[in-house]
Design an enzyme around this catalytic site. Structure first.
Site, PDB file in Angstrom:
ATOM      1  N   ARG A  13       0.854  -1.189   0.000  1.00 16.74           N
ATOM      2  CA  ARG A  13       0.000   0.000   0.000  1.00 16.74           C
ATOM      3  C   ARG A  13       0.889   1.238   0.000  1.00 16.74           C
ATOM      4  O   ARG A  13       1.921   1.276   0.688  1.00 16.74           O
ATOM      5  CB  ARG A  13      -0.912   0.040   1.235  1.00 16.74           C
ATOM      6  CG  ARG A  13      -2.099  -0.916   1.192  1.00 16.74           C
ATOM      7  CD  ARG A  13      -3.136  -0.559   0.127  1.00 16.74           C
ATOM      8  NE  ARG A  13      -4.279  -1.447   0.133  1.00 16.74           N
ATOM      9  CZ  ARG A  13      -4.369  -2.577  -0.577  1.00 16.74           C
ATOM     10  NH1 ARG A  13      -3.385  -2.951  -1.368  1.00 16.74           N
ATOM     11  NH2 ARG A  13      -5.459  -3.314  -0.515  1.00 16.74           N
ATOM     12  N   GLU A  18      -3.167   7.176  -4.754  1.00 14.74           N
ATOM     13  CA  GLU A  18      -3.681   6.594  -6.004  1.00 14.74           C
ATOM     14  C   GLU A  18      -5.180   6.835  -6.208  1.00 14.74           C
ATOM     15  O   GLU A  18      -5.631   6.972  -7.339  1.00 14.74           O
ATOM     16  CB  GLU A  18      -3.339   5.102  -6.122  1.00 14.74           C
ATOM     17  CG  GLU A  18      -3.949   4.206  -5.073  1.00 14.74           C
ATOM     18  CD  GLU A  18      -3.444   2.758  -5.181  1.00 14.74           C
ATOM     19  OE1 GLU A  18      -2.231   2.555  -5.109  1.00 14.74           O
ATOM     20  OE2 GLU A  18      -4.278   1.859  -5.346  1.00 14.74           O
ATOM     21  N   HIS A  41      -1.719  -0.525  -9.613  1.00 17.07           N
ATOM     22  CA  HIS A  41      -2.284  -1.462  -8.633  1.00 17.07           C
ATOM     23  C   HIS A  41      -2.815  -2.729  -9.331  1.00 17.07           C
ATOM     24  O   HIS A  41      -4.005  -3.036  -9.298  1.00 17.07           O
ATOM     25  CB  HIS A  41      -3.394  -0.784  -7.813  1.00 17.07           C
ATOM     26  CG  HIS A  41      -3.645  -1.457  -6.495  1.00 17.07           C
ATOM     27  ND1 HIS A  41      -3.969  -0.776  -5.353  1.00 17.07           N
ATOM     28  CD2 HIS A  41      -3.616  -2.773  -6.130  1.00 17.07           C
ATOM     29  CE1 HIS A  41      -4.145  -1.626  -4.355  1.00 17.07           C
ATOM     30  NE2 HIS A  41      -3.936  -2.854  -4.816  1.00 17.07           N
TER      31      HIS A  41
HETATM   32  P1  NAI Z   1      -0.715 -11.167   5.633  1.00 16.31           P
HETATM   33  O1  NAI Z   1      -1.683 -10.691   6.648  1.00 16.31           O
HETATM   34  O2  NAI Z   1      -0.684 -12.610   5.285  1.00 16.31           O
HETATM   35  O3  NAI Z   1       0.769 -10.756   6.065  1.00 16.31           O
HETATM   36  C1  NAI Z   1       1.091  -9.512   6.562  1.00 16.31           C
HETATM   37  C2  NAI Z   1       2.366  -9.656   7.402  1.00 16.31           C
HETATM   38  O4  NAI Z   1       2.740  -8.343   7.849  1.00 16.31           O
HETATM   39  C3  NAI Z   1       2.183 -10.520   8.653  1.00 16.31           C
HETATM   40  O5  NAI Z   1       3.178 -11.516   8.701  1.00 16.31           O
HETATM   41  C4  NAI Z   1       2.322  -9.536   9.806  1.00 16.31           C
HETATM   42  O6  NAI Z   1       2.953 -10.108  10.951  1.00 16.31           O
HETATM   43  C5  NAI Z   1       3.212  -8.479   9.169  1.00 16.31           C
HETATM   44  N1  NAI Z   1       3.119  -7.197   9.846  1.00 16.31           N
HETATM   45  C6  NAI Z   1       2.020  -6.596  10.361  1.00 16.31           C
HETATM   46  N2  NAI Z   1       2.364  -5.419  10.926  1.00 16.31           N
HETATM   47  C7  NAI Z   1       3.692  -5.275  10.753  1.00 16.31           C
HETATM   48  C8  NAI Z   1       4.627  -4.276  11.101  1.00 16.31           C
HETATM   49  N3  NAI Z   1       4.245  -3.182  11.770  1.00 16.31           N
HETATM   50  N4  NAI Z   1       5.912  -4.455  10.757  1.00 16.31           N
HETATM   51  C9  NAI Z   1       6.307  -5.554  10.074  1.00 16.31           C
HETATM   52  N5  NAI Z   1       5.475  -6.553   9.730  1.00 16.31           N
HETATM   53  C10 NAI Z   1       4.181  -6.405  10.059  1.00 16.31           C
HETATM   54  O7  NAI Z   1      -0.984 -10.274   4.338  1.00 16.31           O
HETATM   55  P2  NAI Z   1      -0.625 -10.621   2.824  1.00 16.31           P
HETATM   56  O8  NAI Z   1      -1.669 -11.496   2.240  1.00 16.31           O
HETATM   57  O9  NAI Z   1       0.788 -11.074   2.739  1.00 16.31           O
HETATM   58  O10 NAI Z   1      -0.775  -9.178   2.147  1.00 16.31           O
HETATM   59  C11 NAI Z   1       0.051  -8.084   2.505  1.00 16.31           C
HETATM   60  C12 NAI Z   1      -0.521  -6.821   1.899  1.00 16.31           C
HETATM   61  O11 NAI Z   1      -0.358  -6.843   0.490  1.00 16.31           O
HETATM   62  C13 NAI Z   1      -2.042  -6.641   2.084  1.00 16.31           C
HETATM   63  O12 NAI Z   1      -2.372  -6.124   3.348  1.00 16.31           O
HETATM   64  C14 NAI Z   1      -2.410  -5.709   0.965  1.00 16.31           C
HETATM   65  O13 NAI Z   1      -2.374  -4.368   1.413  1.00 16.31           O
HETATM   66  C15 NAI Z   1      -1.312  -5.937  -0.075  1.00 16.31           C
HETATM   67  N6  NAI Z   1      -1.863  -6.516  -1.309  1.00 16.31           N
HETATM   68  C16 NAI Z   1      -1.635  -5.862  -2.483  1.00 16.31           C
HETATM   69  C17 NAI Z   1      -2.161  -6.359  -3.661  1.00 16.31           C
HETATM   70  C18 NAI Z   1      -1.928  -5.681  -4.972  1.00 16.31           C
HETATM   71  O14 NAI Z   1      -2.705  -5.885  -5.916  1.00 16.31           O
HETATM   72  N7  NAI Z   1      -0.876  -4.890  -5.130  1.00 16.31           N
HETATM   73  C19 NAI Z   1      -2.992  -7.569  -3.676  1.00 16.31           C
HETATM   74  C20 NAI Z   1      -3.106  -8.221  -2.388  1.00 16.31           C
HETATM   75  C21 NAI Z   1      -2.561  -7.680  -1.251  1.00 16.31           C
END
Ligand code: NAI
Length: 333
Positions: free
Chosen positions: A231, A260, A300
């Protein structure tokens, strides 16, 4: 249930109608185009990240009980407003386990091999001269820093290890499987000075807002690159522009930008007297990034594969059907 399905992709509505047989589904681009009686009676709203669910949107849907967002992230939904109305928010917690991870590498490869610049030259120049301008670097042997090793970050680590990269990670929750495969967890301050590329995979939360700020960007090598497919808000955009312009960072690959949503409708913003100076500063910084030759920006599209979209649609319809049968799932708490 009465479901408003905002902005389906081509062919999606047919799938939705068959998966939600027995429910009434109304398609629209913006809810304002729907007849008043549909808005008054709709119980479910399904949106993607390109549609902001604001207090004003909720006010038009007095009967709403569920928002089924077709995304992992939910920062496009005003959660305090939904909580005040007792509207449940369900999301797609994971899909296409490798989809976004693969896209992060698309950006890395495009940068490391100057593929985009080379392609534009082939199209636009009558002759291609010395190839020195396209000299790139191997990813194999380089050090990758992965911020967030959840579903997407985990797959990024796996791909990086397969390419022969050294992988350093930062996440409050260490993944033992990754440690067993050779990933080393460090603090951000320890990790950033060591990496050739850093890639961000944490959600947009108050705790991650501007996680990559001026101080942390300054810890990176001047030869290093930043990849963001998570993001825009996780990176301080004016600080990133300053780092890139002053040569303190070599380049960036960005699938997400901090402003965006606003970039798509800047004319409307001009008419909005409440737009803050800080928002304009971010919009200007985003434009500067788009214009920089050492930055690749995509709109995106990290999620955007046939396989992932199908999975998103199926999980969203299951979220709606299970809510309707009294067993809500994938609820945002
Ligand atoms: P997830 O929930 O599986 O993993 C997120 C990780 O971030 C977790 O391991 C968590 O412990 C860690 N985390 C949380 N707060 C943190 C912090 N302050 N410092 C360091 N690590 C921290 O999420 P997932 O599925 O891996 O997705 C991550 C992000 O990717 C989503 O939240 C979304 O915003 C973005 N995304 C972007 C897409 C795109 O089209 N560009 C599509 C899908 C997701």
């Amino acid at each position: 249930m009465k479901v408003i399905y905002v902005r389906p992709y081509a062919g999606e509505l047919e799938v939705v109608k068959s998966l939600l047989a027995g429910h009434e589904v109304f398609e629209c681009t913006n809810i304002e185009e729907l007849p008043e009686e549909v808005r008054q009676s709709a119980e479910v709203l399904s949106v993607f990240v390109n549609y902001q669910v604001t207090k004003e949107v909720l006010e038009q849907l007095p009967n709403l009980v569920l928002i089924a967002t077709r995304s992992v992230g939910f920062d496009h939904i005003d959660l305090p407003a939904t909580a005040a109305r007792n509207v449940v928010v369900a999301r797609v917690p994971h899909y296409g386990m490798r989809t976004v991870a693969e896209f992060a590498f698309s950006l890395m490869f495009a940068i490391s091999r100057k593929a985009y610049q080379a392609y534009m030259d082939v199209q636009e120049l009558s002759t291609i001269g010395a190839l020195d301008v396209y000299e790139g670097f191997d990813l194999g042997g380089k050090t990758l820093g992965v911020i967030g090793t959840g579903a997407i970050g985990f797959n990024v680590c796996q791909i990086a290890l397969g390419l022969g990269m050294k992988v350093l990670a930062y996440d409050p929750h260490e993944n033992e499987e990754l440690v067993g495969k050779g990933v080393t967890y460090l603090s951000l301050e320890e990790m950033l000075p060591q990496v050739d590329i850093v890639t961000i995979h944490v959600p947009a939360l108050p705790a991650t807002h501007h996680l990559m700020n001026a101080e942390r960007l300054a810890l990176m090598k001047p030869t290093a690159y930043l990849i963001n497919t998570a993001r825009g808000e996780i990176v301080d955009t004016p600080a990133l522009v300053t780092a890139l312009k002053s040569g303190k960072l070599a380049g960036a690959g960005l699938d997400v930008l901090e402003s965006e949503h606003d970039l798509r409708d800047e004319v409307a913003l001009l008419a909005d007297n409440e737009t803050q100076a800080v928002e304009w500063r971010t919009i200007v910084a985003d434009h500067a990034l788009i214009d920089m030759p050492n930055v690749i920006v995509t709109p995106h599209i990290g999620f955007n594969t046939k396989e992932a979209k199908r999975e998103i649609t199926e999980i969203t319809c299951t979220n709606i059907a299970s809510f309707a049968s009294g067993e809500p799932q994938n609820v945002v708490t």
